[in-house]
Design a protein around this motif. Structure first.
Motif, short mmCIF file in Angstrom:
data_model
loop_
_atom_site.label_atom_id
_atom_site.label_comp_id
_atom_site.label_asym_id
_atom_site.label_seq_id
_atom_site.Cartn_x
_atom_site.Cartn_y
_atom_site.Cartn_z
N ALA A 1 -7.74 3.45 10.17
CA ALA A 1 -9.09 4.01 9.57
C ALA A 1 -9.33 3.47 8.22
N TRP A 2 -8.23 3.34 7.18
CA TRP A 2 -8.46 3.16 6.00
C TRP A 2 -8.77 1.64 5.72
N LEU A 3 -7.99 0.72 6.86
CA LEU A 3 -8.48 -0.79 6.45
C LEU A 3 -9.62 -1.21 7.25
N CYS B 1 3.13 -1.82 4.42
CA CYS B 1 3.53 -0.66 4.01
C CYS B 1 4.54 -0.26 4.98
N ARG B 2 5.12 1.01 4.22
CA ARG B 2 6.41 1.73 4.81
C ARG B 2 6.14 3.11 4.56
N ALA B 3 6.16 3.94 5.68
CA ALA B 3 6.36 5.10 5.51
C ALA B 3 4.91 6.08 4.90
N VAL B 4 4.08 5.51 5.21
CA VAL B 4 2.62 5.94 4.46
C VAL B 4 1.88 6.76 5.10
N ALA B 5 1.51 6.39 6.39
CA ALA B 5 0.72 7.25 7.25
C ALA B 5 0.97 6.74 8.77
N HIS C 1 -2.73 2.24 -10.08
CA HIS C 1 -2.83 3.71 -9.73
C HIS C 1 -4.12 3.99 -9.12
N ASN C 2 -4.10 3.24 -7.74
CA ASN C 2 -5.35 3.50 -6.81
C ASN C 2 -4.97 3.44 -5.58
N ARG C 3 -6.14 3.97 -4.58
CA ARG C 3 -5.64 3.90 -3.17
C ARG C 3 -5.99 2.36 -2.88
N ALA C 4 -5.08 1.89 -1.73
CA ALA C 4 -5.37 0.74 -1.38
C ALA C 4 -6.74 0.25 -1.09
N GLU C 5 -7.29 1.01 -0.25
CA GLU C 5 -8.83 0.69 0.06
C GLU C 5 -9.78 0.55 -1.02
N GLU C 6 -9.48 1.02 -2.40
CA GLU C 6 -10.13 0.80 -3.52
C GLU C 6 -9.89 -0.51 -3.85
N CYS D 1 0.68 -0.62 -5.53
CA CYS D 1 -0.37 0.51 -5.62
C CYS D 1 0.26 1.80 -5.11
N ASP D 2 -0.27 2.65 -5.74
CA ASP D 2 0.19 3.98 -5.39
C ASP D 2 -1.13 5.16 -5.70
N SER D 3 -1.52 5.78 -5.01
CA SER D 3 -2.57 6.83 -5.30
C SER D 3 -2.07 7.75 -6.44
N VAL D 4 -0.88 8.03 -6.34
CA VAL D 4 -0.25 9.02 -7.31
C VAL D 4 0.02 8.33 -8.74
N GLY D 5 -0.40 8.98 -9.44
CA GLY D 5 -0.29 8.49 -11.02
C GLY D 5 1.25 8.19 -11.50
N LYS D 6 1.94 9.54 -11.19
CA LYS D 6 3.29 9.23 -11.79
C LYS D 6 4.22 8.34 -11.10
N LYS D 7 3.97 8.09 -9.91
CA LYS D 7 4.57 7.00 -9.05
C LYS D 7 4.26 5.63 -9.59
N ALA D 8 3.07 5.37 -9.54
CA ALA D 8 2.52 4.19 -10.59
C ALA D 8 3.09 3.98 -11.49
N MET E 1 0.83 -1.18 -0.01
CA MET E 1 -0.08 -0.03 -0.01
C MET E 1 0.84 1.22 -0.09
N GLY E 2 0.63 1.93 -1.11
CA GLY E 2 1.58 3.21 -1.29
C GLY E 2 3.11 2.80 -1.36
N SER E 3 3.26 2.11 -2.42
CA SER E 3 4.68 1.63 -2.77
C SER E 3 5.61 2.96 -3.28
N GLY E 4 5.22 3.90 -3.79
CA GLY E 4 6.10 5.18 -3.98
C GLY E 4 7.17 4.64 -5.03
N GLY E 5 8.18 4.48 -4.71
CA GLY E 5 9.23 4.00 -6.03
C GLY E 5 9.56 2.80 -5.90
N GLY E 6 8.55 1.71 -5.05
CA GLY E 6 8.86 0.27 -5.07
C GLY E 6 9.13 -0.37 -3.66
N VAL E 7 9.02 0.69 -2.42
CA VAL E 7 9.57 0.08 -1.17
C VAL E 7 8.30 -0.06 -0.39
N PRO E 8 8.22 -1.28 0.18
CA PRO E 8 9.08 -2.40 0.04
C PRO E 8 8.82 -3.43 -0.93
C1 LIG Z 1 6.16 8.77 1.95
S1 LIG Z 1 5.91 7.83 0.61
C2 LIG Z 1 6.49 6.41 0.88
C3 LIG Z 1 6.65 5.13 -0.19
C4 LIG Z 1 7.29 4.09 -0.08
N1 LIG Z 1 6.44 3.41 0.50
C5 LIG Z 1 8.60 4.23 0.73
O1 LIG Z 1 8.69 3.74 1.89
O2 LIG Z 1 9.52 4.81 0.06
C6 LIG Z 1 3.92 7.33 0.75
C7 LIG Z 1 3.30 7.10 -0.26
O3 LIG Z 1 2.07 6.48 -0.02
C8 LIG Z 1 0.97 6.94 -1.08
N2 LIG Z 1 -0.12 6.74 -0.53
C9 LIG Z 1 -0.63 7.48 0.60
N3 LIG Z 1 -1.94 7.10 1.04
C10 LIG Z 1 -2.33 5.79 0.11
C11 LIG Z 1 -3.47 4.96 0.06
N4 LIG Z 1 -4.35 5.10 0.88
N5 LIG Z 1 -3.20 4.01 -1.00
C12 LIG Z 1 -2.42 4.10 -1.95
N6 LIG Z 1 -1.29 4.80 -1.69
C13 LIG Z 1 -1.08 5.87 -0.83
C14 LIG Z 1 1.28 8.24 -1.55
O4 LIG Z 1 1.11 8.72 -2.84
C15 LIG Z 1 2.85 8.12 -1.36
O5 LIG Z 1 3.48 7.82 -2.77
#
Ligand SMILES: C[S@@+](CC[C@H](N)C(=O)[O-])C[C@H]1O[C@@H](n2cnc3c(N)ncnc32)[C@H](O)[C@@H]1O
Length: 221
Positions: free
Chosen positions: A155-157, A144-148, A127-132, A102-109, A79-86
């Motif tokens: 709350a999302w899950l 997930c890592r460094a997402v929220a 290119h979606n939110r994980a909840e979707e 998955c990532d909610s931001v298109g350019k990252k996906a 969830m929120g892979s960004g550049g592919g981590v993890p």
């Molecule tokens: C700070 S980045 C971390 C990226 C990566 N996991 C890392 O450790 O480098 C957080 C990413 O989560 C994505 N994101 C936030 N909420 C999300 C959600 N509910 N579903 C999918 N992506 C989400 C953001 O677009 C962003 O690319």
């Protein structure tokens, strides 16, 4: 190689630290991924790191630690892979695990899709939110890592545990405060939370923690 291995580690050192004697083919592919991400990151901000060794010693070590918590044949959603981590690291070093990114931001996906094609990995990228995604697909675990903060992840899950399985998220020294915060908001009522694994990363004072969350009433996964 970095002079100060206590503050950062090369990919080789990171793999040794985790006792991961990977076959050459997998190690080379991991190096290709790190190089590809580093190249893309010059024009697209996919990782906040500006220091290559630090990226390897934090992000790759975190991904290796998380990979160690997964069982063979599991299906996971990053969830929120960004550049592919993890997720991309796990897909490379654990070919026995099926990874979805998955990532909610298109350019990252889109950037991840390009790297997946370059590395010839069979990994779906959304290119979606994980909840979707969890509305339609089911997994053994969401990672997930460094997402929220935990309160947001919970709350999302909420309402998606049947399709999410369990959550494995990497946290730092504040993880217990995050649990308290979530509890205070009533977000922990339906779930069990446990410190599943603790490990050191170079240059960090506090150990990192893999926090595991699963629905109450279900046997610990
Ligand atoms: C700070 S980045 C971390 C990226 C990566 N996991 C890392 O450790 O480098 C957080 C990413 O989560 C994505 N994101 C936030 N909420 C999300 C959600 N509910 N579903 C999918 N992506 C989400 C953001 O677009 C962003 O690319």
């Amino acid at each position: 190689m970095s002079e100060d291995v206590s503050a950062s580690a090369t990919l080789e050192e990171a793999l040794i630290k985790f006792g991961a004697p990977l076959p050459d083919e997998i190690r080379n592919q991991l190096q290709r991924y790190v190089d590809a991400l580093w190249e893309i990151n010059k024009s697209l901000n996919l990782t906040r790191h500006t220091d290559y060794d630090k990226f390897v010693s934090r992000d790759v070590i975190d991904s290796l630690a998380l990979a160690g918590q997964l069982r063979p044949n599991e299906e996971i959603l990053d969830m929120g892979s960004g550049g592919g981590v993890p997720g991309i690291v796990i897909a490379i070093i654990r070919p026995d695990v099926r990874v979805t990114l998955c990532d909610s931001v298109g350019k990252k996906a889109h950037a991840m899709q390009a790297m997946i094609e370059q590395l010839e990995l069979e990994v779906p990228v959304y290119h979606n939110r994980a909840e979707e995604i969890l509305e339609d697909l089911s997994f053994d675990a969401v990672v997930c890592r460094a997402v929220a903060p935990l309160k947001k992840l919970l709350a999302w899950l909420d309402g998606h545990w049947l399709s999410a399985g369990r959550l494995l998220t990497i946290k730092g020294g504040r993880w217990l405060e995050e649990v308290k915060e979530a509890r205070h908001l009533g977000l922990t009522k339906g779930v069990e939370i446990r410190n599943a694994h603790e490990y050191e990363t170079p240059g960090n004072d506090h150990p990192s923690v893999i926090v595991k969350v699963w629905p109450k009433g279900r046997k610990e996964p």
